[in-house]
Design a protein around this motif. Structure first.
Motif, short mmCIF file in Angstrom:
data_model
loop_
_atom_site.label_atom_id
_atom_site.label_comp_id
_atom_site.label_asym_id
_atom_site.label_seq_id
_atom_site.Cartn_x
_atom_site.Cartn_y
_atom_site.Cartn_z
N GLY A 56 6.15 -5.06 -5.01
CA GLY A 56 5.56 -3.72 -5.08
C GLY A 56 6.64 -2.73 -5.44
N GLY A 57 6.22 -1.52 -5.83
CA GLY A 57 7.21 -0.50 -6.13
C GLY A 57 7.83 -0.64 -7.49
N LEU A 65 0.22 -2.99 -8.30
CA LEU A 65 0.25 -1.58 -8.67
C LEU A 65 -0.68 -0.70 -7.85
CD1 LEU A 65 0.24 -1.97 -12.56
CD2 LEU A 65 2.19 -1.86 -11.02
N ALA A 66 -1.40 -1.28 -6.89
CA ALA A 66 -2.38 -0.46 -6.16
C ALA A 66 -2.40 -0.69 -4.66
CB ALA A 66 -3.78 -0.69 -6.73
N GLY A 67 -1.92 -1.83 -4.17
CA GLY A 67 -1.84 -2.03 -2.73
C GLY A 67 -3.14 -2.38 -2.04
N TYR A 68 -4.08 -3.03 -2.75
CA TYR A 68 -5.30 -3.46 -2.08
C TYR A 68 -5.01 -4.59 -1.10
CZ TYR A 68 -7.81 -0.71 -5.58
OH TYR A 68 -8.28 0.31 -6.37
N LEU A 79 0.83 -1.20 0.00
CA LEU A 79 0.00 0.00 0.00
C LEU A 79 0.87 1.26 0.00
CD1 LEU A 79 -2.75 1.36 0.15
CD2 LEU A 79 -2.67 1.11 2.64
N ALA A 80 1.93 1.26 0.80
CA ALA A 80 2.76 2.46 0.92
C ALA A 80 3.45 2.82 -0.38
CB ALA A 80 3.80 2.25 2.03
N LEU A 140 7.38 11.14 -0.08
CA LEU A 140 7.35 12.11 1.01
C LEU A 140 6.12 11.94 1.89
CD1 LEU A 140 8.14 15.91 0.62
CD2 LEU A 140 6.24 15.13 2.02
N SER A 141 4.93 12.01 1.31
CA SER A 141 3.71 12.02 2.11
C SER A 141 3.53 10.74 2.91
CB SER A 141 2.50 12.26 1.22
OG SER A 141 2.56 13.54 0.60
N ALA A 142 3.77 9.59 2.26
CA ALA A 142 3.57 8.32 2.95
C ALA A 142 4.52 8.18 4.13
CB ALA A 142 3.76 7.16 1.98
#
Length: 326
Positions: free
Chosen positions: A303-304, A284-287, A34-35, A85-87
């Motif tokens: 991921g990533g 690609l989305a982190g569900y 997710l991150a 940054l935000s995560a």
């Protein structure tokens, strides 16, 4: 060889958003995927922005209390390795909040390590005060202060201390240093100097279509061709149908997907690929639920997605140990 870090259950316990069997992951795996896939405040097809952000915060809280050391390394990597940054900022503050509530030390260090640019202490204050008010716990305040001391200098003031910021450098200094000192004095004058101008003058069915790469050609040109030439297909995610239709004895299968496969009557979407052939999924989305088991044998999820991501295939197939990237 150690199993890859993205691990899931081997027997499905739920369903994907399109109705296929869904495989729950370890909490660290779900948080990682997710991150690296989510932009804070991002609406997706199957989750609202608030829902994704709430799930991210809940996962950070759970993992931080269970393994503060892993959380600290992960969030520091998220900012300096993945450059998100935000995560990392939200994750650092929420991890500290969970640790404080549980009486576990380490929140100060996590906050400080998540802030790596001179405007980020102000962003951290803006997030915290917006979410929880102006009462800032000592560990959070000291972590932000540690970062500010490390990041603030003359060049940073010129580059980052702008009127567009909700919290200017002077606000951060006042909130973290000046006020703390002034409150201990019998009499004190508190003056902002780096942002004085601000205070006085600034304004307030298997639906598939095979794509032929141009060998030796431009990747960007091929990407444009994919987007504009009819290869971007809507209508659900029939991953199992696409794999069954196009698998023809390949050595390996690589799937780039949000993993929210539609119901297809098979145990998982890789059923058409023999168990001795490798299947790699890039999420690609982190569900929360994945479309197949992962982390054992010949089925792996990553991921990533970036320029170096596919190097993981060679590492796995040559027997290298797999681990978190931090």
């Amino acid at each position: 060889m150690l199993p890859p870090p993205i691990e899931s259950e081997n027997v499905p316990s739920g369903y994907t958003h399109e109705g296929a069997n869904g495989y729950a992951r370890s909490v660290e795996s779900e948080l990682f995927l997710l991150a690296v896939a989510n932009m804070v405040g991002e609406q997706t097809i199957y989750e609202s922005a608030d829902g994704r952000d709430s799930r991210y915060v809940d996962l950070v809280h759970e993992v931080a209390v269970a393994d503060a050391d892993w959380t600290a390394r992960f969030l520091a990597w998220l900012r300096t390795g993945a450059h998100l940054l935000s995560a990392s900022l939200v994750g650092g503050l929420e991890a500290a909040r969970a640790l404080i509530a549980a009486g576990i030390p380490g929140g100060r260090q996590i906050v400080a390590s998540a802030l790596q640019r001179a405007d980020e202490p102000g962003e951290a204050l803006a997030y915290w005060t917006g979410a929880y008010g102006r009462k800032i716990p000592k560990a959070v305040k000291r972590g932000i202060a540690d970062a500010a001391l490390r990041l603030y200098n003359e060049r940073a003031v010129l580059k980052w201390d702008t009127a567009s910021k909700g919290f200017r450098f002077g606000d951060v200094a006042a909130a973290l240093f000046g006020l703390a000192l002034a409150r201990r004095c019998a009499a004190a004058d508190l003056v902002s100097f780096s942002s004085a101008h601000y205070y006085y003058n600034d304004p307030p069915g298997p639906k598939t279509k095979q794509f032929e790469l141009t060998r030796g050609g431009s990747l960007l040109a091929d990407l444009g061709k994919w987007k504009d030439g009819g290869w971007f297909l809507g209508g659900g995610t029939d991953t199992a149908g696409a794999v069954a239709k196009h698998y023809a004895g390949h050595d390996r299968v690589v799937i780039l997907t949000d993993e929210q496969a539609k119901d297809h009557g098979r145990l998982d979407v890789t059923a058409a690929v023999p168990k001795d052939r490798m299947v790699y999924t890039w999420n690609l989305a982190g569900y929360a639920k994945g479309h197949a088991p992962s982390g054992t044998g010949t089925r792996h999820t990553f991921g990533g997605l970036n320029d170096s991501a596919f190097a993981m295939i060679a590492l796995l197939e040559c027997g290298r140990d797999a681990d978190w990237p931090f």
